[in-house]
Design a protein around this motif. Structure first.
Motif, PDB file in Angstrom:
ATOM      1  N   PRO A  46       0.823  -1.220   0.000  1.00 45.80           N
ATOM      2  CA  PRO A  46       0.000   0.000   0.000  1.00 45.80           C
ATOM      3  C   PRO A  46       0.854   1.266   0.000  1.00 45.80           C
ATOM      4  O   PRO A  46       0.989   1.953   1.019  1.00 45.80           O
ATOM      5  CB  PRO A  46      -0.825  -0.141   1.281  1.00 45.80           C
ATOM      6  N   THR A  47       1.474   1.567  -1.129  1.00 44.84           N
ATOM      7  CA  THR A  47       2.276   2.778  -1.293  1.00 44.84           C
ATOM      8  C   THR A  47       1.683   3.595  -2.444  1.00 44.84           C
ATOM      9  O   THR A  47       1.538   3.087  -3.552  1.00 44.84           O
ATOM     10  CB  THR A  47       3.744   2.431  -1.597  1.00 44.84           C
ATOM     11  N   ILE A  48       1.358   4.851  -2.171  1.00 48.18           N
ATOM     12  CA  ILE A  48       0.701   5.718  -3.138  1.00 48.18           C
ATOM     13  C   ILE A  48       1.624   6.889  -3.467  1.00 48.18           C
ATOM     14  O   ILE A  48       2.277   7.439  -2.568  1.00 48.18           O
ATOM     15  CB  ILE A  48      -0.647   6.243  -2.603  1.00 48.18           C
ATOM     16  N   VAL A  49       1.682   7.254  -4.740  1.00 51.36           N
ATOM     17  CA  VAL A  49       2.550   8.335  -5.205  1.00 51.36           C
ATOM     18  C   VAL A  49       1.679   9.440  -5.802  1.00 51.36           C
ATOM     19  O   VAL A  49       0.813   9.177  -6.637  1.00 51.36           O
ATOM     20  CB  VAL A  49       3.562   7.839  -6.254  1.00 51.36           C
ATOM     21  N   VAL A  50       1.921  10.688  -5.350  1.00 50.99           N
ATOM     22  CA  VAL A  50       1.199  11.860  -5.854  1.00 50.99           C
ATOM     23  C   VAL A  50       2.192  12.720  -6.632  1.00 50.99           C
ATOM     24  O   VAL A  50       3.177  13.209  -6.061  1.00 50.99           O
ATOM     25  CB  VAL A  50       0.569  12.676  -4.713  1.00 50.99           C
ATOM     26  N   ASN A  51       1.950  12.911  -7.925  1.00 45.70           N
ATOM     27  CA  ASN A  51       2.810  13.717  -8.790  1.00 45.70           C
ATOM     28  C   ASN A  51       2.055  14.956  -9.247  1.00 45.70           C
ATOM     29  O   ASN A  51       0.911  14.854  -9.701  1.00 45.70           O
ATOM     30  CB  ASN A  51       3.275  12.920 -10.014  1.00 45.70           C
ATOM     31  N   THR A  52       2.708  16.109  -9.136  1.00 44.11           N
ATOM     32  CA  THR A  52       2.114  17.367  -9.579  1.00 44.11           C
ATOM     33  C   THR A  52       3.132  18.119 -10.413  1.00 44.11           C
ATOM     34  O   THR A  52       4.263  18.348  -9.961  1.00 44.11           O
ATOM     35  CB  THR A  52       1.693  18.236  -8.377  1.00 44.11           C
ATOM     36  N   ARG A  73      -2.962  18.119   3.918  1.00 48.05           N
ATOM     37  CA  ARG A  73      -4.188  17.321   3.826  1.00 48.05           C
ATOM     38  C   ARG A  73      -3.915  15.834   4.042  1.00 48.05           C
ATOM     39  O   ARG A  73      -4.722  15.119   4.639  1.00 48.05           O
ATOM     40  CB  ARG A  73      -4.824  17.538   2.459  1.00 48.05           C
ATOM     41  N   LEU A  74      -2.758  15.363   3.567  1.00 46.65           N
ATOM     42  CA  LEU A  74      -2.448  13.938   3.686  1.00 46.65           C
ATOM     43  C   LEU A  74      -2.210  13.528   5.132  1.00 46.65           C
ATOM     44  O   LEU A  74      -2.485  12.384   5.506  1.00 46.65           O
ATOM     45  CB  LEU A  74      -1.214  13.601   2.846  1.00 46.65           C
ATOM     46  N   LYS A  75      -1.694  14.442   5.952  1.00 46.77           N
ATOM     47  CA  LYS A  75      -1.389  14.096   7.346  1.00 46.77           C
ATOM     48  C   LYS A  75      -2.640  13.765   8.152  1.00 46.77           C
ATOM     49  O   LYS A  75      -2.548  13.149   9.211  1.00 46.77           O
ATOM     50  CB  LYS A  75      -0.623  15.236   8.009  1.00 46.77           C
ATOM     51  N   GLY A  76      -3.788  14.143   7.654  1.00 47.31           N
ATOM     52  CA  GLY A  76      -5.029  13.836   8.361  1.00 47.31           C
ATOM     53  C   GLY A  76      -5.575  12.456   8.071  1.00 47.31           C
ATOM     54  O   GLY A  76      -6.602  12.060   8.636  1.00 47.31           O
ATOM     55  N   ILE A  83       5.570   9.560   5.172  1.00 46.87           N
ATOM     56  CA  ILE A  83       5.377  10.406   3.999  1.00 46.87           C
ATOM     57  C   ILE A  83       6.720  10.983   3.600  1.00 46.87           C
ATOM     58  O   ILE A  83       7.392  11.626   4.411  1.00 46.87           O
ATOM     59  CB  ILE A  83       4.367  11.546   4.267  1.00 46.87           C
ATOM     60  N   ASN A  84       7.121  10.758   2.363  1.00 40.03           N
ATOM     61  CA  ASN A  84       8.345  11.341   1.802  1.00 40.03           C
ATOM     62  C   ASN A  84       7.968  12.245   0.640  1.00 40.03           C
ATOM     63  O   ASN A  84       7.190  11.836  -0.232  1.00 40.03           O
ATOM     64  CB  ASN A  84       9.306  10.249   1.310  1.00 40.03           C
ATOM     65  N   SER A  85       8.513  13.459   0.617  1.00 37.04           N
ATOM     66  CA  SER A  85       8.210  14.403  -0.463  1.00 37.04           C
ATOM     67  C   SER A  85       9.507  14.858  -1.120  1.00 37.04           C
ATOM     68  O   SER A  85      10.543  14.977  -0.470  1.00 37.04           O
ATOM     69  CB  SER A  85       7.442  15.609   0.075  1.00 37.04           C
ATOM     70  N   TYR A  86       9.411  15.098  -2.425  1.00 34.90           N
ATOM     71  CA  TYR A  86      10.556  15.532  -3.222  1.00 34.90           C
ATOM     72  C   TYR A  86      10.111  16.701  -4.078  1.00 34.90           C
ATOM     73  O   TYR A  86       9.289  16.535  -4.989  1.00 34.90           O
ATOM     74  CB  TYR A  86      11.076  14.385  -4.095  1.00 34.90           C
ATOM     75  N   SER A  87      10.661  17.883  -3.802  1.00 32.54           N
ATOM     76  CA  SER A  87      10.329  19.093  -4.560  1.00 32.54           C
ATOM     77  C   SER A  87      11.489  19.397  -5.496  1.00 32.54           C
ATOM     78  O   SER A  87      12.587  19.750  -5.045  1.00 32.54           O
ATOM     79  CB  SER A  87      10.072  20.265  -3.614  1.00 32.54           C
ATOM     80  N   GLN A  88      11.239  19.258  -6.791  1.00 34.79           N
ATOM     81  CA  GLN A  88      12.261  19.485  -7.805  1.00 34.79           C
ATOM     82  C   GLN A  88      11.782  20.555  -8.775  1.00 34.79           C
ATOM     83  O   GLN A  88      10.655  21.053  -8.663  1.00 34.79           O
ATOM     84  CB  GLN A  88      12.561  18.182  -8.552  1.00 34.79           C
ATOM     85  N   GLN A  89      12.656  20.894  -9.703  1.00 37.56           N
ATOM     86  CA  GLN A  89      12.288  21.880 -10.711  1.00 37.56           C
ATOM     87  C   GLN A  89      11.059  21.409 -11.486  1.00 37.56           C
ATOM     88  O   GLN A  89      11.079  20.355 -12.116  1.00 37.56           O
ATOM     89  CB  GLN A  89      13.459  22.089 -11.673  1.00 37.56           C
ATOM     90  N   ASP A  90       9.969  22.153 -11.382  1.00 37.00           N
ATOM     91  CA  ASP A  90       8.724  21.938 -12.137  1.00 37.00           C
ATOM     92  C   ASP A  90       7.887  20.753 -11.632  1.00 37.00           C
ATOM     93  O   ASP A  90       6.770  20.573 -12.104  1.00 37.00           O
ATOM     94  CB  ASP A  90       8.991  21.705 -13.632  1.00 37.00           C
ATOM     95  N   VAL A  91       8.394  19.928 -10.704  1.00 35.64           N
ATOM     96  CA  VAL A  91       7.680  18.705 -10.326  1.00 35.64           C
ATOM     97  C   VAL A  91       7.693  18.529  -8.807  1.00 35.64           C
ATOM     98  O   VAL A  91       8.722  18.730  -8.146  1.00 35.64           O
ATOM     99  CB  VAL A  91       8.309  17.460 -10.986  1.00 35.64           C
ATOM    100  N   SER A  92       6.546  18.135  -8.272  1.00 39.08           N
ATOM    101  CA  SER A  92       6.416  17.747  -6.868  1.00 39.08           C
ATOM    102  C   SER A  92       6.010  16.279  -6.796  1.00 39.08           C
ATOM    103  O   SER A  92       5.044  15.863  -7.444  1.00 39.08           O
ATOM    104  CB  SER A  92       5.366  18.607  -6.161  1.00 39.08           C
ATOM    105  N   THR A  93       6.756  15.495  -6.024  1.00 42.40           N
ATOM    106  CA  THR A  93       6.471  14.073  -5.859  1.00 42.40           C
ATOM    107  C   THR A  93       6.337  13.754  -4.372  1.00 42.40           C
ATOM    108  O   THR A  93       7.244  14.054  -3.586  1.00 42.40           O
ATOM    109  CB  THR A  93       7.590  13.204  -6.464  1.00 42.40           C
TER     110      THR A  93
END
Length: 432
Positions: A46-52, A73-76, A83-93
């Motif tokens: 159960p691992t979900i990936v959110v890409n923006t 919102r996800l913390k609720g 939760i691991n987040s990666y903020s890169q040029q033009d992309v949020s993962t």
């Protein structure tokens, strides 16, 4: 002493036991032939990936404008481990890991709901909505088909599309991804000088192209006893039709698209590459459905490729299959059968010197018989033959042989040269 029921029944009904042995053997062989065979089991994590995607934004802006509002919102959501987040040029993962006891589909729905709630806090000029995907190990290709030859990219793409359609028609196949292909693109390069000279704007060209390139319904035609549906197909067929498009008409001479722009028939910017022996090729990645027989799926793909080479693929087109996962699976299955056969022979030969030929045969037969019995249970338990199951299976076969030896030795200890009848000794030994 209360005796073990199955052993007492078996010693009193030897003919029935022999018949059951033959029946289990035949049914076990049939079950083995129909069992799904894979290299690895279907792992459900159960691992979900959110890409923006937010073009033109620095990593800092991505973190402040996109990543943090979604994380809030996800913390609720309940059941999240990390939760691991990666903020890169033009992309949020953002990678959301749930507890393994939860249903992945339910976890994906929870994340989607949270992302929908965070949409009001995100920038309004996002080119597309955030994508929510789950990690699925069944998406790993079972094999890749490489097409190479002295042909134009468009012709290779036609070969690949036809082969893709045939492979996807197989029931075990989920989809086929084409890698390294060039997609056709009609490019309109506007001449700013001519555009200003004719007093036009970009919106005039855009509206003219969208207005003329249409496929719409034109109503119905009453032919008496029947009615026919009419449609207006005004889609562009050639580059010349686009060049002769009227951008503006009315007073004076009409302005054509060729007067203010150049139209080219080319290809989109390449987004994927495929190489074989250092040379560009077109690659088809074949992905099967979860739970399907990997070996049968691969055999079906091989048959389709052979038939395609006879039907429409030219003889000078090089077709190479690589990364074939079924080959390793076949080797593992062959090793299992060889282990069962060798185990039966070695156990029988070695034990023959200690407990006699007849008893050694009974101990040796426990190896294939227990294997066939297990094959009968695998479909009920939902198991497939894979690397993990086979290793466990081989370990269990050793335990079965040990148990058989212990029971036989204990039987002769209790028998003790006829002091206790042999049938009673066998019953007591198994009970102990």
């Amino acid at each position: 002493m209360r005796l073990f029921g199955p052993t007492r029944w078996a010693t009193q009904n030897r003919i029935t036991v022999y018949a059951l042995t033959v029946l289990i053997t035949l049914m076990g062989i049939g079950s083995y032939l129909t069992l799904p065979k894979e290299l690895f089991p279907d792992l459900v994590i159960p691992t979900i990936v959110v890409n923006t995607v937010y073009p033109g934004s620095s990593p800092t802006d991505i973190e402040n404008l996109v990543t943090r509002p979604i994380e809030k919102r996800l913390k609720g959501i309940s059941g999240i481990e990390k939760i691991n987040s990666y903020s890169q040029q033009d992309v949020s993962t953002i990678v959301v890991e749930f507890s393994v006891s939860l249903d992945p589909k339910e976890c994906k729905d929870r994340v989607k709901d949270a992302v929908d709630k965070a949409r009001s806090d995100l920038p309004t000029d996002l080119p597309q909505e955030p994508t929510v995907t789950d990690v699925d190990f069944s998406e790993i290709p079972i094999l890749t088909i490489n097409l190479a030859g002295e042909y134009a990219p468009s012709q290779l793409k036609k070969f690949a599309d036809e082969l893709k359609d045939r492979i996807e028609a197989l029931p075990p196949i989920r989809r086929v991804d084409i890698i390294g292909a060039l997609e056709r693109e009609i490019r309109v390069d506007v001449d700013m000088t001519q555009l200003q000279a004719h007093n036009l704007a970009f919106s005039d060209i855009e509206s003219a192209i969208s207005r003329e390139n249409v496929l719409i319904s034109a109503g119905e035609a009453d032919l008496g006893r029947q009615k026919r549906t009419l449609r207006l197909d005004a889609r562009f067929r050639t580059v010349e039709e686009i060049q002769n498009l009227i951008v503006r008409s009315g007073f004076g001479a009409p302005v054509y698209l060729r007067d203010v722009a150049h139209v080219y028939d080319g290809y989109k910017k390449r987004e994927s590459y495929a190489l074989l022996d250092g040379k560009p090729v077109l690659t088809l990645s074949v992905i099967k459905k979860a739970g399907e027989n990997l070996v049968e799926a691969a055999d079906g793909v091989f048959a389709v490729v052979r038939q395609a080479q006879k039907d429409f693929l030219p003889p000078d087109l090089r077709v190479v299959i690589t990364n074939d996962q079924s080959e390793r699976t076949r080797v593992q299955l062959d090793d299992l059968i060889n282990t069962i056969i060798i185990g039966f022979i070695l156990v029988t030969v070695v034990m023959m010197f200690f407990i006699g030929l007849e008893n050694a045969l009974f101990v040796g037969l426990s190896v294939p018989l227990s294997s066939f019995a297990a094959f009968l249970l695998f479909p009920t338990l939902g198991y497939s033959l894979n690397l993990v199951v086979l290793f466990t299976f081989l370990l269990a076969l050793g335990i079965v042989v040990d148990d058989a030896i212990v029971v036989v030795e204990n039987t002769y200890r209790i028998f003790d040269n006829g002091k206790v009848p042999i049938l009673q000794a066998a019953q007591v030994a198994a009970t102990e």
